[in-house]
Scaffold this active site. Structure first.
Site: not given
Ligand SMILES: *Cc1c(COP(=O)(O)O)cnc(C)c1O
Length: 484
Positions: A106
């Site tokens: 993120k």
């Molecule tokens: C947010 C997240 C996901 C999922 O990603 P999306 O874009 O919501 O599909 C998978 N793994 C981790 C560690 C995340 O923080």
């Protein structure tokens, strides 16, 4: 240019970044996507790739504006250590995206989103401060707090499910808490938090502030995520794993369908991708939908060791369903509304899709995979990445596909230390610090030294809201900030 999935409402991309959701409740999608000139991109650095992609997609921002955005976000320190590395194994590589400030992928988008918002405000003649409203299953919260708290006049409000995040994630979020950064635990699950935030977006009217979304419903979250798929493809070429033009598979542990949707957009822009493989945990709504066409959201949400994927309503799926319905907004609107009313809906078209493959990993399979990958490859993968790896192996077993595959590694294993210990057959430790150190000793794989800062954080400043009260409490809070 972008438009809403639910009507013909069209805006410039900068306006969509400020809006989050379209006024009609739809999500913004690109009206047309440019095709990349791959020949010209082979030797570009990460920053150069980002700049090129942004120039193609953020049509109303100038070269100077975007250059500034990239330089200020993806600066030298941001790449120490690099949050984008590609490591190779037998016929597959990992795209490691977890070495940013808050140790999950993120960071790649949320470090740059505040700057994109800043420039978007200039283009739209807006000078009011922002109130950033975010629901998180754990990682978005920390990354958004880290990204947005750099701008002192903005406010950020984060809602997380109290029993749905790891102890590390909770401490990490609370570390940022202050008068401008408010973190609330909600006694519910991620879907509850996301629903509350969506309702607030619909109903709150402010005079002196802008309400901004940091969730992946915001197209400004998706755009930066396209960049690492393109960049890592060229990294595979530079490392002699594939040749220019050769298709690869991309395997993504999926929750809100944001990350894999970015990969899908990269494909539409001409990146050679064979299969987009969606990996789910026990909350296998997506796998079911892609397999039999039934989208059933009226079900129990399971708590798993990959909590960032404990989601039933994947917001970004709407963007893809819109494509499947041949960009027919009326049909899409009917589909989504009846889904919410009836708790399920059917879409025959999805069964004929061949670009996406889906599967799921059980908790047992996920844990076993963490141990197996440690034994065979001497690396630690986090539970989300392990879900991707299980699904990748299931796919290979089933299809014997020999296409080179890229698995997205989304978080540091040390963020999910209890789950890791359970997978490695270690008992629960008395505190997180001991828990981490013991795994470091046992595996010989160190955690990021910056993690130590989080461990000293207490949880005494934690604020918990009852699910029934959360909406009205936050509604009131936003009103107070707006009047302040
Ligand atoms: C947010 C997240 C996901 C999922 O990603 P999306 O874009 O919501 O599909 C998978 N793994 C981790 C560690 C995340 O923080």
């Amino acid at each position: 240019m972008v438009k809403s999935t639910r009507s013909d409402h069209k805006v410039k991309t900068s306006k969509a970044i400020l809006d989050g959701l379209a006024p009609d409740g739809g999500l913004y999608v690109f009206t047309d996507l440019p095709i990349l000139n791959l020949q010209e991109m082979k030797e570009l650095s990460y920053q150069e790739t980002a700049l090129l992609v942004f120039e193609l997609l953020l049509e109303d921002m100038s070269h100077e504006q975007l250059k500034k955005v990239v330089e200020e976000s993806y600066h030298e320190d941001f790449f120490k250590p690099s949050p984008v590395t590609v490591t190779h194994h037998d016929n597959h590589s990992y795209l490691n995206l977890y070495n940013g400030e808050t140790f999950a992928f993120k960071d790649m988008a949320l470090s740059i989103l505040p700057k994109l918002i800043q420039e978007s405000k200039k283009l739209n003649d807006i000078t009011k401060p922002n109130i950033v409203l975010t629901a998180t299953s754990g990682d978005t919260g920390s990354a958004a707090l880290s990204g947005f708290s750099k701008n002192k006049e903005d406010y950020i409000i984060v809602l997380y499910p109290t029993s749905g995040v790891s102890a590390f994630q909770e401490k990490q979020m609370l570390q940022f808490a202050n008068k401008h950064a408010m973190v609330f635990g909600v006694e519910g699950n991620f879907d509850d938090c996301q629903t509350i935030v969506k309702q607030l977006f619909k109903n709150v009217k402010t005079n002196n502030t802008n309400i901004i979304s940091a969730n992946s419903i915001n197209i400004g979250r998706i755009i930066p995520q396209i960049v690492y798929y393109i960049y890592s493809y060229f990294q595979l070429i530079r490392d002699n794993k594939v040749e220019l033009g050769t298709e690869i598979n991309v395997v993504v542990p999926t929750g809100n369908f944001g990350n894999i949707y970015a990969a899908y957009l990269a494909t539409k822009m001409g990146l050679p991708i064979n299969k987009l493989i969606v990996a789910s945990n026990d909350n296998n709504v997506l796998h079911e939908f892609f397999s039999n066409g039934v989208y059933n959201i009226d079900r129990t949400l399971y708590k798993t060791i990959s909590p960032s994927m404990d989601i039933i309503i994947s917001s970004n799926l709407e963007r893809y369903i819109y494509d499947l319905l041949n960009e027919d907004s009326d049909q899409l609107k009917i589909f989504m509304e009846s889904l919410l009313v009836n708790g399920s809906n059917e879409l025959d078209a999805i069964k004929r899709i061949t670009k996406f493959k889906t599967d799921m990993a059980t908790e047992t399979e996920t844990k076993a995979m963490i141990q197996k990958v440690l034994d065979e490859d001497a690396i630690l993968i986090d539970p989300h990445t392990a879900v991707a790896r299980v699904v990748y192996e299931k796919y290979i077993d089933l299809t014997k596909d020999e296409t080179y595959s890229l698995l997205v590694s989304t978080a540091s294993p040390y963020k999910f230390i209890d789950a890791m210990r359970s997978a490695l057959d270690m008992p629960k430790a008395s505190n997180i610090k001991t828990a981490i150190v013991e795994v470091e000793v046992k595996t010989g794989i160190p955690s990021d030294i910056r993690m130590k800062d989080v461990l000293g954080q207490t949880t005494e400043n934690k604020i918990i809201l009852k699910k029934a009260d959360a909406y009205s409490e936050i509604f009131k809070l936003v009103g107070e900030i707006d009047e302040y």
